[in-house]
Motif scaffolding. Structure first.
Motif, PDB file in Angstrom:
ATOM      1  N   GLY A   1       1.924 -27.782  -8.315  1.00 32.65           N
ATOM      2  CA  GLY A   1       3.242 -28.115  -9.526  1.00 32.65           C
ATOM      3  C   GLY A   1       2.449 -27.319 -10.499  1.00 32.65           C
ATOM      4  O   GLY A   1       3.417 -26.736 -10.992  1.00 32.65           O
ATOM      5  N   GLU A   2       1.210 -26.923 -10.600  1.00 42.96           N
ATOM      6  CA  GLU A   2       0.163 -26.075 -11.482  1.00 42.96           C
ATOM      7  C   GLU A   2       1.615 -24.566 -11.365  1.00 42.96           C
ATOM      8  O   GLU A   2       1.743 -23.757  -9.929  1.00 42.96           O
ATOM      9  N   LYS A   3       1.393 -23.780 -12.485  1.00 41.69           N
ATOM     10  CA  LYS A   3       2.074 -22.333 -12.518  1.00 41.69           C
ATOM     11  C   LYS A   3       0.690 -21.613 -13.146  1.00 41.69           C
ATOM     12  O   LYS A   3      -0.194 -21.996 -12.987  1.00 41.69           O
ATOM     13  N   VAL A   4       0.623 -20.646 -11.777  1.00 42.72           N
ATOM     14  CA  VAL A   4      -0.486 -19.911 -11.316  1.00 42.72           C
ATOM     15  C   VAL A   4      -0.066 -18.696 -11.830  1.00 42.72           C
ATOM     16  O   VAL A   4       1.001 -17.742 -11.310  1.00 42.72           O
ATOM     17  N   PHE A   5      -1.213 -17.563 -12.500  1.00 45.24           N
ATOM     18  CA  PHE A   5      -0.992 -16.813 -12.902  1.00 45.24           C
ATOM     19  C   PHE A   5      -2.149 -15.300 -12.456  1.00 45.24           C
ATOM     20  O   PHE A   5      -3.199 -15.788 -12.739  1.00 45.24           O
ATOM     21  N   LEU A   6      -2.172 -14.376 -11.179  1.00 46.46           N
ATOM     22  CA  LEU A   6      -3.057 -13.720 -10.612  1.00 46.46           C
ATOM     23  C   LEU A   6      -2.401 -12.227 -11.038  1.00 46.46           C
ATOM     24  O   LEU A   6      -1.123 -11.652 -11.329  1.00 46.46           O
ATOM     25  N   GLU A   7      -3.364 -11.580 -11.871  1.00 44.47           N
ATOM     26  CA  GLU A   7      -3.282  -9.987 -12.541  1.00 44.47           C
ATOM     27  C   GLU A   7      -3.866  -9.052 -11.651  1.00 44.47           C
ATOM     28  O   GLU A   7      -5.019  -9.474 -11.378  1.00 44.47           O
ATOM     29  N   CYS A   8      -3.515  -8.024 -12.072  1.00 43.24           N
ATOM     30  CA  CYS A   8      -3.985  -6.924 -10.646  1.00 43.24           C
ATOM     31  C   CYS A   8      -3.249  -5.820 -12.563  1.00 43.24           C
ATOM     32  O   CYS A   8      -2.769  -5.227 -12.330  1.00 43.24           O
ATOM     33  N   VAL A   9      -5.050  -5.020 -12.587  1.00 44.32           N
ATOM     34  CA  VAL A   9      -4.957  -3.704 -13.283  1.00 44.32           C
ATOM     35  C   VAL A   9      -5.669  -2.229 -12.207  1.00 44.32           C
ATOM     36  O   VAL A   9      -6.497  -2.843 -11.138  1.00 44.32           O
ATOM     37  N   GLN A  10      -4.284  -1.284 -12.584  1.00 38.35           N
ATOM     38  CA  GLN A  10      -5.590   0.076 -11.696  1.00 38.35           C
ATOM     39  C   GLN A  10      -5.880   0.972 -12.858  1.00 38.35           C
ATOM     40  O   GLN A  10      -4.689   0.711 -13.683  1.00 38.35           O
ATOM     41  N   ASP A  11      -6.089   2.025 -12.455  1.00 36.45           N
ATOM     42  CA  ASP A  11      -7.010   1.922 -13.923  1.00 36.45           C
ATOM     43  C   ASP A  11      -6.778   3.907 -13.549  1.00 36.45           C
ATOM     44  O   ASP A  11      -6.797   4.687 -13.372  1.00 36.45           O
ATOM     45  N   MET A  12      -5.896   3.765 -12.632  1.00 36.03           N
ATOM     46  CA  MET A  12      -5.263   6.039 -12.016  1.00 36.03           C
ATOM     47  C   MET A  12      -4.210   5.780 -11.922  1.00 36.03           C
ATOM     48  O   MET A  12      -3.945   7.277 -11.419  1.00 36.03           O
ATOM     49  N   ASP A  13      -3.339   5.134 -12.748  1.00 34.84           N
ATOM     50  CA  ASP A  13      -1.852   5.733 -12.991  1.00 34.84           C
ATOM     51  C   ASP A  13      -1.053   6.487 -11.877  1.00 34.84           C
ATOM     52  O   ASP A  13       0.203   6.808 -11.930  1.00 34.84           O
ATOM     53  N   HIS A  14      -1.336   4.790 -11.199  1.00 35.90           N
ATOM     54  CA  HIS A  14      -0.075   4.594  -9.655  1.00 35.90           C
ATOM     55  C   HIS A  14       0.886   5.147 -10.582  1.00 35.90           C
ATOM     56  O   HIS A  14       1.331   3.654 -11.126  1.00 35.90           O
ATOM     57  N   GLU A  15       2.296   4.834  -9.287  1.00 33.18           N
ATOM     58  CA  GLU A  15       3.428   3.984 -10.004  1.00 33.18           C
ATOM     59  C   GLU A  15       3.421   3.187  -9.273  1.00 33.18           C
ATOM     60  O   GLU A  15       4.586   2.477  -9.843  1.00 33.18           O
ATOM     61  N   ASN A  16       2.776   2.839  -8.525  1.00 32.20           N
ATOM     62  CA  ASN A  16       3.770   2.220  -6.921  1.00 32.20           C
ATOM     63  C   ASN A  16       2.337   0.667  -7.054  1.00 32.20           C
ATOM     64  O   ASN A  16       1.060   0.904  -7.243  1.00 32.20           O
ATOM     65  N   MET A  17       3.287  -0.345  -7.318  1.00 32.14           N
ATOM     66  CA  MET A  17       1.674  -1.684  -7.277  1.00 32.14           C
ATOM     67  C   MET A  17       2.805  -2.695  -6.385  1.00 32.14           C
ATOM     68  O   MET A  17       4.169  -2.518  -6.329  1.00 32.14           O
ATOM     69  N   PHE A  18       1.562  -3.426  -4.818  1.00 28.80           N
ATOM     70  CA  PHE A  18       2.971  -4.045  -4.395  1.00 28.80           C
ATOM     71  C   PHE A  18       1.332  -5.362  -4.293  1.00 28.80           C
ATOM     72  O   PHE A  18       0.314  -5.404  -4.876  1.00 28.80           O
ATOM     73  N   TRP A  19       1.799  -6.500  -3.971  1.00 29.50           N
ATOM     74  CA  TRP A  19       1.064  -8.347  -3.453  1.00 29.50           C
ATOM     75  C   TRP A  19       1.411  -8.497  -2.024  1.00 29.50           C
ATOM     76  O   TRP A  19       2.627  -8.229  -1.977  1.00 29.50           O
ATOM     77  N   TYR A  20       0.489  -9.146  -1.706  1.00 31.85           N
ATOM     78  CA  TYR A  20       0.156  -9.095  -0.639  1.00 31.85           C
ATOM     79  C   TYR A  20      -0.225 -10.729  -0.558  1.00 31.85           C
ATOM     80  O   TYR A  20      -1.223 -10.873  -1.020  1.00 31.85           O
ATOM     81  N   ARG A  21       0.306 -11.159   0.082  1.00 34.06           N
ATOM     82  CA  ARG A  21      -0.436 -12.124   1.221  1.00 34.06           C
ATOM     83  C   ARG A  21      -1.566 -12.296   1.990  1.00 34.06           C
ATOM     84  O   ARG A  21      -0.683 -11.532   3.513  1.00 34.06           O
ATOM     85  N   GLN A  22      -2.462 -12.796   2.232  1.00 36.09           N
ATOM     86  CA  GLN A  22      -3.177 -12.722   4.004  1.00 36.09           C
ATOM     87  C   GLN A  22      -3.316 -13.995   4.584  1.00 36.09           C
ATOM     88  O   GLN A  22      -3.965 -14.580   4.006  1.00 36.09           O
ATOM     89  N   ASP A  23      -2.434 -14.545   5.798  1.00 35.44           N
ATOM     90  CA  ASP A  23      -3.145 -15.053   6.173  1.00 35.44           C
ATOM     91  C   ASP A  23      -3.838 -15.088   8.052  1.00 35.44           C
ATOM     92  O   ASP A  23      -3.062 -14.235   8.942  1.00 35.44           O
ATOM     93  N   PRO A  24      -4.394 -16.490   8.322  1.00 38.83           N
ATOM     94  CA  PRO A  24      -5.445 -15.946   9.773  1.00 38.83           C
ATOM     95  C   PRO A  24      -4.084 -15.602  10.540  1.00 38.83           C
ATOM     96  O   PRO A  24      -2.951 -16.489  10.613  1.00 38.83           O
ATOM     97  N   GLY A  25      -4.150 -15.051  11.713  1.00 35.16           N
ATOM     98  CA  GLY A  25      -3.099 -14.646  12.404  1.00 35.16           C
ATOM     99  C   GLY A  25      -1.413 -13.507  11.866  1.00 35.16           C
ATOM    100  O   GLY A  25      -0.901 -13.649  13.448  1.00 35.16           O
ATOM    101  N   LEU A  26      -1.664 -12.798  10.920  1.00 35.52           N
ATOM    102  CA  LEU A  26      -0.359 -13.381  10.254  1.00 35.52           C
ATOM    103  C   LEU A  26      -0.187 -11.929   9.595  1.00 35.52           C
ATOM    104  O   LEU A  26       0.378 -11.217   9.526  1.00 35.52           O
ATOM    105  N   GLY A  27      -1.623 -11.882   9.526  1.00 37.80           N
ATOM    106  CA  GLY A  27      -1.780  -9.884   9.012  1.00 37.80           C
ATOM    107  C   GLY A  27      -1.815 -10.304   7.654  1.00 37.80           C
ATOM    108  O   GLY A  27      -1.711 -11.148   6.839  1.00 37.80           O
ATOM    109  N   LEU A  28      -1.406  -9.346   6.731  1.00 37.03           N
ATOM    110  CA  LEU A  28      -0.823  -8.622   5.263  1.00 37.03           C
ATOM    111  C   LEU A  28       0.985  -8.666   4.852  1.00 37.03           C
ATOM    112  O   LEU A  28       1.056  -8.392   5.962  1.00 37.03           O
TER     113      LEU A  28
END
Lengths: 111, 111
Positions: B16-43
């Motif tokens: 029930g909690e609200k969760v924030f996950l932050e990601c920062v990149q330092d290479m001026d990339h246009e594209n950013m992605f969020w994945y989850r990895q679980d056993p047997g399911l890959g990314l």
């Protein structure tokens, strides 16, 4: 629908021998393929890639082979070293499209 | 050298909690992605972004939202965390049509 498949969840290879990891795909529109290596509790790191205009790409101990007619790619590691023990993911995409990952193969190098 | 950082390596939250996950990149990339990895399911791709304030749903967006207010920062939000969102969360960035570079991952446990 799993468009990228790694049918072997695990593989054990003697140190110094060749490791061969396999990957099959179903989408004939894929034209760019990559291999990533992942250690526990770390993010995947890029290993090697190949575009569909080639059938082989080599980088040191790592070689990727692409068989477009069979929709199959493989990663060869020669010679295998203990530090190669990790989970390997293959991934595929069309130009300007997102990557689709396989489920991964855990490679264990036996000293 | 590309650097992608994630705000936490390990996180434990309650249902029930609200969760924030932050990601920062330092290479001026246009594209950013969020994945989850679980056993047997890959990314599996949750959300991605090709530009500031722009977002696209990936393969499993349900229960998640994202925010990209600045080019270098891409946030993943779990509006009301559930136990089935316990997973390893991986952020990645890339230039257009180029190799994705991953952060170290956040291991989230929802109790």
């Amino acid at each position: 629908d799993q468009q990228v498949k790694q049918n072997s969840p695990s593989l054990s290879v003697q140190e110094g021998r060749i490791s061969i990891l396999n990957c099959d795909y179903t989408n004939s529109m894929f034209d760019y393929f990559l291999w990533y290596k992942k250690y526990p509790a770390e993010g995947p790191t890029f290993l090697i890639s190949i575009s569909s205009i080639k059938d082989k790409n080599e980088d040191g101990r790592f070689t990727v082979f692409l068989n477009k007619s069979a929709k199959h790619l493989s990663l060869h590691i020669v010679p295998s070293q203990p530090g190669d023990s990790a989970v390997y993911f293959c991934a595929a995409s069309q130009i300007n499209e997102k990557l689709t990952f396989g489920t991964g193969t855990r490679l264990t190098i036996i000293p | 050298d590309v650097k992608v950082t994630q705000s936490s390596r390990y996180l434990v939250k309650r249902t029930g909690e609200k969760v924030f996950l932050e990601c920062v990149q330092d290479m001026d990339h246009e594209n950013m992605f969020w994945y989850r990895q679980d056993p047997g399911l890959g990314l599996r791709l949750i959300y991605f972004s090709y530009d500031v304030k722009m977002k696209e749903k990936g393969d499993i967006p349900e229960g998640y939202s994202v925010s990209r207010e600045k080019k270098e920062r891409f946030s993943l939000i779990l509006e009301s965390a559930s136990t089935n969102q316990t997973s390893m969360y991986l952020c990645a960035s890339s230039l257009i049509s180029d190799t994705q570079y991953f952060g170290p991952g956040t291991r989230l446990t929802v109790l």
